[in-house]
Design a protein around this motif. Structure first.
Motif, PDB file in Angstrom:
ATOM      1  N   HIS A 166       1.935   1.370  69.094  1.00 23.24           N
ATOM      2  CA  HIS A 166       2.519   1.950  70.316  1.00 23.24           C
ATOM      3  C   HIS A 166       1.427   2.028  71.392  1.00 23.24           C
ATOM      4  CE1 HIS A 166       4.474   4.628  73.096  1.00 23.24           C
ATOM      5  NE2 HIS A 166       5.540   4.772  72.322  1.00 23.24           N
TER       6      HIS A 166
ATOM      7  N   PHE B 243       0.782   3.971  73.666  1.00 19.96           N
ATOM      8  CA  PHE B 243       0.213   5.287  73.999  1.00 19.96           C
ATOM      9  C   PHE B 243      -1.179   5.449  73.389  1.00 19.96           C
ATOM     10  CE2 PHE B 243      -0.602   9.761  72.968  1.00 19.96           C
ATOM     11  CZ  PHE B 243      -0.570  10.309  74.241  1.00 19.96           C
TER      12      PHE B 243
ATOM     13  N   THR C 116       2.435  12.865  76.958  1.00 18.10           N
ATOM     14  CA  THR C 116       3.593  12.050  76.571  1.00 18.10           C
ATOM     15  C   THR C 116       4.799  12.947  76.302  1.00 18.10           C
ATOM     16  OG1 THR C 116       4.308  10.288  75.066  1.00 18.10           O
ATOM     17  CG2 THR C 116       2.919  11.995  74.115  1.00 18.10           C
TER      18      THR C 116
ATOM     19  N   ASP D 261       8.448   8.314  75.612  1.00 17.97           N
ATOM     20  CA  ASP D 261       7.657   7.362  74.821  1.00 17.97           C
ATOM     21  C   ASP D 261       8.092   7.335  73.357  1.00 17.97           C
ATOM     22  OD1 ASP D 261       5.950   6.505  76.878  1.00 17.97           O
ATOM     23  OD2 ASP D 261       4.658   8.257  76.629  1.00 17.97           O
TER      24      ASP D 261
ATOM     25  N   TRP E 291      13.530   4.045  70.173  1.00 22.47           N
ATOM     26  CA  TRP E 291      12.285   3.316  69.904  1.00 22.47           C
ATOM     27  C   TRP E 291      12.064   3.205  68.393  1.00 22.47           C
ATOM     28  CZ3 TRP E 291       7.818   5.333  67.490  1.00 22.47           C
ATOM     29  CH2 TRP E 291       6.733   4.446  67.454  1.00 22.47           C
TER      30      TRP E 291
END
Ligand SMILES: Nc1ncnc2c1ncn2[C@@H]1O[C@H](COP(=O)(O)OP(=O)(O)OP(=O)(O)O)[C@@H](O)[C@H]1O
Ligand SMILES: [Mg+2]
Length: 372
Positions: free
Chosen positions: A232, A234, A243, A247, A252
């Protein structure tokens, strides 16, 4: 109990599990927890918040109605604790209400904003108390992430004169605060806390969360999925960073898992290790000696997550964790206490943000005052 100058802290976090309320006093800088209360979040309101949290699902009418209903609920929650403690509005200096986040967009390519709802006017009118709310947007006006905001509070009550301490808050999202006696206070969001564990549990079981992590403990984690989840983007960002549901969410997660032939329990096991491992990695990445690690937030009750976290920390030669209860504050009330303290900071005209954490260009006073 009269004229005791208490502050109330109101917190409803990313997990949307319940509204946490505390009443505290700050005599001589010492936090004294007078009482605490957890107010249920009605399922309908929870569904409305989730709907508003989905990018693209915008509805101004729903937003305004949910803002109103949440304001009423926050007021009810405050009154319930005030009644329990026999406190009147005269005993309360202010209520610090975080509000319910429905969208958080850190500054980047697009402009930064963070939207918390739960009409503070409603809280003020029903309780008769002054309310401080809208804590995040001032920090963002100075270029900050508006999050995390708890580090300043952690520094105030958990710092040690000689030891470097890390405080991990495992809420929906997990964030850490590093309290280094020589270099000061830093902190950032590490990624998912309970958010994915809860989402998967809600999809495959009748429970809102994986009680004590027992379900996750029955599965076998999968290395390939773990590696993929760690990709990911991030985790490639450097701090300051924050976040949210934008996210890390079920859509996801489903995209990540659908090609894997694993049982739901195996995926829960993988998510448990993923959550623990990404928190531990964030601490290891600091590349500095850490003396003590303390944990707060609801994630501490997920025993499998905590077992994995200790394992992941040990692998990286980090100390084992303790509950913040060891420092005198029960882990489930730390965040609500932080917002009571942030309300006090606003009343005392003192800053509430830490620029090294949020990336704001300066320290600034956070929050607006809503009078009854
Ligand atoms: N007995 C338990 N077993 C497993 N998990 C638990 C237990 N009790 C609480 N939790 C977890 O804690 C979560 C709530 O934690 P908390 O209230 O700290 O998060 P939050 O409201 O999202 O706050 P934040 O603003 O920090 O994100 C629940 O959604 C659940 O995942
Ligand atoms: Mg909560």
């Amino acid at each position: 109990m009269k004229n005791i100058a208490a502050f109330i802290g109101l917190m409803s976090g990313t997990s949307i599990d319940s509204i946490d309320v505390v009443a505290v006093t700050f005599a001589h800088k010492n936090l004294n927890l007078l009482g605490s209360y957890s107010h249920p979040m009605p399922a309908k309101l929870r569904a409305q918040i989730l709907s508003l949290s989905e990018p693209g699902q915008d509805d101004v009418q729903l937003l305004a109605e949910t803002d109103h209903c949440l304001g009423k609920l926050f007021a009810e929650a405050s009154l319930a604790l005030m009644t329990q403690l026999n406190l009147s509005s005269k005993d309360i200096v202010a209520i610090g209400s975080h509000g319910q986040t429905i969208r958080h967009q850190p500054p980047g390519i697009k402009p930064g904003f963070s939207l918390q709802i739960g009409n503070p006017n409603q809280i003020a009118a029903v309780t008769g108390c002054s309310v401080i709310a809208d804590f995040r947007r001032k920090d963002m006006a100075y270029g900050g992430q508006g999050a995390p905001l708890v580090p300043a509070f952690h520094r105030e009550i958990f710092h040690h004169p000689d030891k470097t301490r890390v405080i991990i808050n495992i809420g929906g999202i997990s964030n850490i605060t590093i309290l280094d006696p020589s270099s000061g206070c830093r902190g950032f969001d590490t990624g998912p806390g309970n958010i994915l564990l809860d989402a998967w549990c809600q999809k495959y079981t009748n429970s809102n969360y994986d009680d004590e992590g027992q379900w996750g403990a029955t599965g076998l984690y999968n290395d390939a999925l773990l590696t993929q989840l760690k990709n990911h983007n991030f985790f490639s960002r450097t701090g300051p960073k924050s976040t949210g549901r934008e996210d890390f969410n079920l859509d996801w997660l489903e995209q990540q898992t659908h090609l894997f032939d694993l049982t739901p329990a195996d995926i829960q096991a993988t998510l448990t290790l993923y959550t623990a491992d990404t928190i531990a990695q964030s601490i290891a990445d600091l590349a500095e000696p850490i003396d003590e690690i303390f944990v707060c937030g609801g994630g501490i009750f997920n025993l499998e997550l905590i077992r994995r976290l200790n394992e992941s920390l040990l692998q990286r030669t980090m100390p084992a964790i303790h509950s913040t209860a060891r420092l005198g504050l029960e882990p489930n009330w730390v965040e609500a206490c932080a917002f009571a303290w942030l309300a006090k900071q606003r009343i005392d005209m003192k800053p509430g943000n830490v620029p090294a954490v949020t990336g704001a260009s300066r320290e600034t006073i956070l929050g607006c005052i809503y009078l009854p």
